[in-house]
Design a protein around this motif. Structure first.
Motif, PDB file in Angstrom:
ATOM      1  N   MET A  83       0.671  -1.213   0.056  1.00 54.27           N
ATOM      2  CA  MET A  83      -0.081   0.032  -0.024  1.00 54.27           C
ATOM      3  C   MET A  83       0.959   1.488   0.143  1.00 54.27           C
ATOM      4  N   SER A  84       2.034   1.138   0.758  1.00 56.18           N
ATOM      5  CA  SER A  84       2.779   2.279   0.697  1.00 56.18           C
ATOM      6  C   SER A  84       3.152   2.796  -0.642  1.00 56.18           C
ATOM      7  N   ASN A  85       3.850   1.830  -1.218  1.00 60.72           N
ATOM      8  CA  ASN A  85       4.115   2.020  -2.960  1.00 60.72           C
ATOM      9  C   ASN A  85       2.988   2.867  -3.711  1.00 60.72           C
ATOM     10  N   ALA A  86       1.635   2.109  -3.297  1.00 58.13           N
ATOM     11  CA  ALA A  86       0.751   2.684  -4.254  1.00 58.13           C
ATOM     12  C   ALA A  86       0.672   4.137  -3.949  1.00 58.13           C
ATOM     13  N   SER A  87       0.580   4.464  -2.376  1.00 55.73           N
ATOM     14  CA  SER A  87       0.380   6.033  -1.939  1.00 55.73           C
ATOM     15  C   SER A  87       1.267   6.719  -2.512  1.00 55.73           C
ATOM     16  N   SER A  88       2.519   6.307  -2.348  1.00 59.74           N
ATOM     17  CA  SER A  88       3.772   6.974  -2.992  1.00 59.74           C
ATOM     18  C   SER A  88       3.600   7.381  -4.317  1.00 59.74           C
ATOM     19  N   PHE A 116       0.723   7.547  -6.100  1.00 62.86           N
ATOM     20  CA  PHE A 116      -0.378   8.620  -6.034  1.00 62.86           C
ATOM     21  C   PHE A 116       0.202   9.916  -5.719  1.00 62.86           C
ATOM     22  N   ASP A 117       1.091  10.026  -4.545  1.00 64.03           N
ATOM     23  CA  ASP A 117       1.339  11.223  -4.149  1.00 64.03           C
ATOM     24  C   ASP A 117       2.346  11.810  -5.393  1.00 64.03           C
ATOM     25  N   HIS A 145      -4.953   5.310 -10.786  1.00 59.37           N
ATOM     26  CA  HIS A 145      -5.386   6.077  -9.890  1.00 59.37           C
ATOM     27  C   HIS A 145      -6.246   7.173  -9.947  1.00 59.37           C
ATOM     28  N   ARG A 161      -6.741  18.600  -2.737  1.00 60.57           N
ATOM     29  CA  ARG A 161      -5.631  18.675  -1.908  1.00 60.57           C
ATOM     30  C   ARG A 161      -5.313  19.982  -1.590  1.00 60.57           C
TER      31      ARG A 161
END
Length: 194
Positions: free
Chosen positions: A1-6, A8-9, A46, A60
């Motif tokens: 999940m951290s990689n997907a969140s990264s 995304f950001d 995304h 955001r």
């Protein structure tokens, strides 16, 4: 999940810089994919459409601006100081090129070509800023630290237009110092010197 969140950001950060550089129509998913080092399909995962990406980016950005205003309210008590801090923030961003232009101000110039959902977010950003500035100006007028020529609402809109116009002047002239040239007389007009 951290990689997907990264990812995304990273996509949002890249889109923000591309919008500041060239506006809503000045970039594509291929541009983002190249900079971030991912495939277009990853961006579509995304953000199915460009309007989804930019709407999320503006939402955001609005949240960041609202958090910044809340922090300013906590750390700077007097209305004149709040106006100075707000303009000082932008002046520093323009000088160091960390945020040389407000994303929402740039997108506001493109409202006629923006998808409705993006335009709605941009307008909401300006309404929040205007409401906050109106409250600052009303407080300052009550306390006797600010001098208003018109209603607080009209002064807030003038203040916003001047700040964003100063950003535009700095960009047009390629001179970060132009922001201060435009802003100093505005602050001098509003703030009683003691």
């Amino acid at each position: 999940m951290s990689n997907a969140s990264s990812t995304f950001d990273d996509i949002l950060r890249c889109a923000r810089s591309l919008i500041i550089a060239g506006g809503y129509n000045g970039f594509s998913y291929a541009d983002i994919a190249k900079v971030v080092g991912i495939r277009n399909a990853s961006i579509h995962h995304h953000f199915p459409a460009k309007s989804d990406l930019v709407r999320t980016l503006v939402a955001r950005y609005r949240a960041e601006a609202e958090a910044g205003i809340a922090e300013l309210e906590r750390n700077v008590a007097d209305p004149a100081g709040q106006l100075r801090a707000y303009t000082g923030y932008w002046q520093a961003c323009i000088i160091d090129a960390s945020a040389p232009f407000c994303v929402c101000a740039l997108l506001a110039t493109q409202i006629p070509v923006l998808p409705a959902e993006v335009a709605l977010e941009v307008r909401a950003h300006f309404r929040v800023l205007s409401a906050w500035l109106t409250s600052v100006l009303e407080r300052g007028a009550r306390e006797g630290s600010l001098r208003l020529d018109g209603t607080a609402e009209a002064e807030a809109e003038t203040f916003l237009a001047t700040v964003h116009g100063a950003m535009l002047s700095a960009r047009a002239y390629g001179d970060a110092g132009m922001f201060g040239v435009v802003i100093r007389p505005l602050l001098a007009r509003l703030i009683f010197s003691r």
